[in-house]
Design a protein around this motif. Structure first.
Motif, PDB file in Angstrom:
ATOM      1  N   ALA A  63       0.844  -1.195   0.000  1.00 53.18           N
ATOM      2  CA  ALA A  63       0.000   0.000   0.000  1.00 53.18           C
ATOM      3  C   ALA A  63       0.878   1.243   0.000  1.00 53.18           C
ATOM      4  CB  ALA A  63      -0.910   0.012   1.230  1.00 53.18           C
ATOM      5  N   ARG A  64       0.277   2.342  -0.365  1.00 52.88           N
ATOM      6  CA  ARG A  64       0.934   3.637  -0.241  1.00 52.88           C
ATOM      7  C   ARG A  64       0.867   4.067   1.219  1.00 52.88           C
ATOM      8  NH1 ARG A  64       1.866   5.307  -5.243  1.00 52.88           N
ATOM      9  NH2 ARG A  64       0.447   4.727  -6.918  1.00 52.88           N
ATOM     10  N   ALA A  65       1.630   5.063   1.581  1.00 51.33           N
ATOM     11  CA  ALA A  65       1.638   5.560   2.958  1.00 51.33           C
ATOM     12  C   ALA A  65       0.247   6.030   3.390  1.00 51.33           C
ATOM     13  CB  ALA A  65       2.641   6.701   3.100  1.00 51.33           C
ATOM     14  N   ASP A  66      -0.567   6.494   2.445  1.00 47.70           N
ATOM     15  CA  ASP A  66      -1.919   6.968   2.774  1.00 47.70           C
ATOM     16  C   ASP A  66      -2.935   5.828   2.873  1.00 47.70           C
ATOM     17  OD1 ASP A  66      -2.439   6.251   0.131  1.00 47.70           O
ATOM     18  OD2 ASP A  66      -2.906   8.278  -0.544  1.00 47.70           O
ATOM     19  N   GLY A  67      -2.483   4.578   2.671  1.00 50.99           N
ATOM     20  CA  GLY A  67      -3.362   3.420   2.796  1.00 50.99           C
ATOM     21  C   GLY A  67      -3.923   2.897   1.488  1.00 50.99           C
ATOM     22  N   ALA A  68      -3.750   3.621   0.395  1.00 54.56           N
ATOM     23  CA  ALA A  68      -4.245   3.157  -0.910  1.00 54.56           C
ATOM     24  C   ALA A  68      -3.459   1.919  -1.332  1.00 54.56           C
ATOM     25  CB  ALA A  68      -4.102   4.255  -1.960  1.00 54.56           C
ATOM     26  N   TYR A  69      -4.163   0.871  -1.732  1.00 57.58           N
ATOM     27  CA  TYR A  69      -3.518  -0.374  -2.125  1.00 57.58           C
ATOM     28  C   TYR A  69      -2.682  -0.214  -3.387  1.00 57.58           C
ATOM     29  CZ  TYR A  69      -6.356  -3.017   1.195  1.00 57.58           C
ATOM     30  OH  TYR A  69      -6.928  -3.515   2.327  1.00 57.58           O
ATOM     31  N   LEU A  70      -1.634  -1.030  -3.503  1.00 54.81           N
ATOM     32  CA  LEU A  70      -0.744  -1.031  -4.665  1.00 54.81           C
ATOM     33  C   LEU A  70      -0.710  -2.403  -5.317  1.00 54.81           C
ATOM     34  CD1 LEU A  70       2.444   0.834  -3.379  1.00 54.81           C
ATOM     35  CD2 LEU A  70       0.910   1.591  -5.187  1.00 54.81           C
ATOM     36  N   ALA A  71      -0.574  -2.408  -6.620  1.00 50.64           N
ATOM     37  CA  ALA A  71      -0.346  -3.632  -7.392  1.00 50.64           C
ATOM     38  C   ALA A  71       0.894  -3.392  -8.247  1.00 50.64           C
ATOM     39  CB  ALA A  71      -1.563  -3.948  -8.255  1.00 50.64           C
ATOM     40  N   ASN A  72       1.304  -4.407  -8.983  1.00 48.86           N
ATOM     41  CA  ASN A  72       2.475  -4.337  -9.856  1.00 48.86           C
ATOM     42  C   ASN A  72       3.737  -3.989  -9.085  1.00 48.86           C
ATOM     43  OD1 ASN A  72       0.994  -5.004 -12.198  1.00 48.86           O
ATOM     44  ND2 ASN A  72       0.229  -2.910 -12.257  1.00 48.86           N
ATOM     45  N   VAL A  73       3.905  -4.644  -7.943  1.00 50.53           N
ATOM     46  CA  VAL A  73       5.092  -4.479  -7.107  1.00 50.53           C
ATOM     47  C   VAL A  73       6.027  -5.648  -7.403  1.00 50.53           C
ATOM     48  CG1 VAL A  73       5.946  -4.401  -4.734  1.00 50.53           C
ATOM     49  CG2 VAL A  73       3.753  -3.300  -5.313  1.00 50.53           C
ATOM     50  N   ASP A  74       7.302  -5.337  -7.664  1.00 49.21           N
ATOM     51  CA  ASP A  74       8.298  -6.384  -7.905  1.00 49.21           C
ATOM     52  C   ASP A  74       8.753  -6.942  -6.563  1.00 49.21           C
ATOM     53  OD1 ASP A  74       8.375  -6.242 -10.748  1.00 49.21           O
ATOM     54  OD2 ASP A  74       9.512  -4.376 -10.567  1.00 49.21           O
ATOM     55  N   VAL A  75       8.697  -8.270  -6.420  1.00 52.55           N
ATOM     56  CA  VAL A  75       9.012  -8.932  -5.158  1.00 52.55           C
ATOM     57  C   VAL A  75      10.095  -9.981  -5.385  1.00 52.55           C
ATOM     58  CG1 VAL A  75       8.096 -10.379  -3.296  1.00 52.55           C
ATOM     59  CG2 VAL A  75       6.644  -8.613  -4.333  1.00 52.55           C
ATOM     60  N   THR A  76      11.104  -9.957  -4.512  1.00 50.99           N
ATOM     61  CA  THR A  76      12.126 -10.989  -4.496  1.00 50.99           C
ATOM     62  C   THR A  76      12.253 -11.484  -3.055  1.00 50.99           C
ATOM     63  OG1 THR A  76      13.340  -9.888  -6.269  1.00 50.99           O
ATOM     64  CG2 THR A  76      14.527 -11.575  -5.023  1.00 50.99           C
ATOM     65  N   ILE A  77      12.174 -12.791  -2.890  1.00 49.09           N
ATOM     66  CA  ILE A  77      12.335 -13.395  -1.570  1.00 49.09           C
ATOM     67  C   ILE A  77      13.576 -14.268  -1.628  1.00 49.09           C
ATOM     68  CG2 ILE A  77      11.322 -14.892   0.186  1.00 49.09           C
ATOM     69  CD1 ILE A  77       8.553 -14.074  -0.853  1.00 49.09           C
ATOM     70  N   LYS A  78      14.532 -13.977  -0.727  1.00 44.82           N
ATOM     71  CA  LYS A  78      15.789 -14.721  -0.692  1.00 44.82           C
ATOM     72  C   LYS A  78      15.930 -15.449   0.628  1.00 44.82           C
ATOM     73  CE  LYS A  78      18.257 -11.924  -3.977  1.00 44.82           C
ATOM     74  NZ  LYS A  78      19.499 -11.266  -4.325  1.00 44.82           N
ATOM     75  N   SER A  79      16.502 -16.637   0.557  1.00 45.56           N
ATOM     76  CA  SER A  79      16.772 -17.429   1.762  1.00 45.56           C
ATOM     77  C   SER A  79      17.919 -16.790   2.533  1.00 45.56           C
ATOM     78  CB  SER A  79      17.125 -18.858   1.378  1.00 45.56           C
ATOM     79  OG  SER A  79      18.388 -18.873   0.731  1.00 45.56           O
ATOM     80  N   ALA A  80      18.145 -17.264   3.749  1.00 48.62           N
ATOM     81  CA  ALA A  80      19.236 -16.753   4.575  1.00 48.62           C
ATOM     82  C   ALA A  80      20.584 -16.938   3.878  1.00 48.62           C
ATOM     83  CB  ALA A  80      19.232 -17.438   5.937  1.00 48.62           C
ATOM     84  N   GLY A  81      20.688 -17.951   3.038  1.00 42.59           N
ATOM     85  CA  GLY A  81      21.923 -18.200   2.292  1.00 42.59           C
ATOM     86  C   GLY A  81      22.076 -17.335   1.055  1.00 42.59           C
ATOM     87  N   GLY A  82      21.070 -16.516   0.748  1.00 44.88           N
ATOM     88  CA  GLY A  82      21.145 -15.618  -0.398  1.00 44.88           C
ATOM     89  C   GLY A  82      20.547 -16.162  -1.682  1.00 44.88           C
ATOM     90  N   ASP A  83      20.048 -17.404  -1.646  1.00 46.21           N
ATOM     91  CA  ASP A  83      19.425 -17.974  -2.834  1.00 46.21           C
ATOM     92  C   ASP A  83      18.028 -17.381  -3.026  1.00 46.21           C
ATOM     93  OD1 ASP A  83      21.595 -19.704  -3.312  1.00 46.21           O
ATOM     94  OD2 ASP A  83      20.765 -21.185  -1.915  1.00 46.21           O
ATOM     95  N   THR A  84      17.653 -17.130  -4.272  1.00 44.13           N
ATOM     96  CA  THR A  84      16.329 -16.596  -4.565  1.00 44.13           C
ATOM     97  C   THR A  84      15.301 -17.710  -4.456  1.00 44.13           C
ATOM     98  OG1 THR A  84      17.216 -14.879  -5.993  1.00 44.13           O
ATOM     99  CG2 THR A  84      14.895 -15.425  -6.277  1.00 44.13           C
ATOM    100  N   ALA A  85      14.374 -17.565  -3.514  1.00 42.45           N
ATOM    101  CA  ALA A  85      13.303 -18.544  -3.318  1.00 42.45           C
ATOM    102  C   ALA A  85      12.099 -18.211  -4.192  1.00 42.45           C
ATOM    103  CB  ALA A  85      12.880 -18.578  -1.850  1.00 42.45           C
ATOM    104  N   LEU A  86      11.893 -16.922  -4.477  1.00 40.27           N
ATOM    105  CA  LEU A  86      10.749 -16.488  -5.278  1.00 40.27           C
ATOM    106  C   LEU A  86      11.052 -15.113  -5.844  1.00 40.27           C
ATOM    107  CD1 LEU A  86       7.757 -16.868  -6.199  1.00 40.27           C
ATOM    108  CD2 LEU A  86       7.093 -15.813  -4.029  1.00 40.27           C
ATOM    109  N   ALA A  87      10.764 -14.936  -7.128  1.00 39.35           N
ATOM    110  CA  ALA A  87      10.865 -13.632  -7.777  1.00 39.35           C
ATOM    111  C   ALA A  87       9.631 -13.489  -8.649  1.00 39.35           C
ATOM    112  CB  ALA A  87      12.133 -13.524  -8.610  1.00 39.35           C
ATOM    113  N   MET A  88       8.866 -12.425  -8.409  1.00 34.01           N
ATOM    114  CA  MET A  88       7.616 -12.258  -9.157  1.00 34.01           C
ATOM    115  C   MET A  88       7.166 -10.809  -9.098  1.00 34.01           C
ATOM    116  SD  MET A  88       4.917 -12.066  -6.663  1.00 34.01           S
ATOM    117  CE  MET A  88       4.809 -12.409  -4.913  1.00 34.01           C
ATOM    118  N   ARG A  89       6.176 -10.489  -9.910  1.00 38.66           N
ATOM    119  CA  ARG A  89       5.514  -9.192  -9.857  1.00 38.66           C
ATOM    120  C   ARG A  89       4.131  -9.428  -9.261  1.00 38.66           C
ATOM    121  NH1 ARG A  89       5.612  -4.471 -14.147  1.00 38.66           N
ATOM    122  NH2 ARG A  89       7.520  -4.170 -12.963  1.00 38.66           N
ATOM    123  N   ALA A  90       3.864  -8.765  -8.142  1.00 37.72           N
ATOM    124  CA  ALA A  90       2.575  -8.911  -7.458  1.00 37.72           C
ATOM    125  C   ALA A  90       1.489  -8.226  -8.280  1.00 37.72           C
ATOM    126  CB  ALA A  90       2.653  -8.304  -6.062  1.00 37.72           C
TER     127      ALA A  90
END
Length: 145
Positions: free
Chosen positions: A76-103
């Motif tokens: 969401a934006r700071a004013d509470g308005a929801y956001l889409a098309n956010v680029d997301v990367t989730i990495k494990s503690a070892g630095g490996d990419t577990a998930l990369a996607m556009r929300a």
């Protein structure tokens, strides 16, 4: 809500609307009795995820399902308005990419193996990160831009 394709099952017959910008398969829906519809889960490596929350029925369904998944992401934006098309990367503690996607919506439900992860979300030139521990109930990483 243009460019949103919805597929619903009604008495065994599938009805679909199509739009030019988004492939219908990316918005396959499943029924969640009593709360509306949820986007279909997608698989990437060991991760499963679904993003949505556009429209009140889908938003209610996504929020109700948050407790059933180890990780939920909110954008969401700071004013509470929801956001889409956010680029997301989730990495494990070892630095490996577990998930990369556009929300594709403001809420993402994520199933990952237990462990410590860094979630990075980027939109409009701003990058935010959260560290999460998956495996002890469900938790939410709330990103405000």
């Amino acid at each position: 809500m243009r460019n949103l394709c919805v597929q619903r099952l009604f008495r065994g017959a599938a009805f679909a609307c199509a739009c030019a910008a988004v492939p219908l398969a990316s918005y396959a829906q499943t029924m969640n009795p009593g709360t509306g519809t949820l986007p279909a889960m997608k698989v990437q490596g060991n991760a499963r995820f679904a993003c949505g929350g556009i429209g009140s029925d889908e938003s209610n369904a996504m929020r109700a399902a948050m407790k059933d998944h180890p990780l939920a992401l909110l954008f969401a934006r700071a004013d509470g308005a929801y956001l889409a098309n956010v680029d997301v990367t989730i990495k494990s503690a070892g630095g490996d990419t577990a998930l990369a996607m556009r929300a594709s919506g403001p809420v993402c439900l994520v199933d990952l193996p237990a462990g410590r992860y860094t979630v990075e979300a980027a939109t409009e030139g701003v990058v935010k990160t959260h560290t999460v521990n998956v495996g002890r109930g469900s938790q939410t990483a709330d990103f405000r831009f």
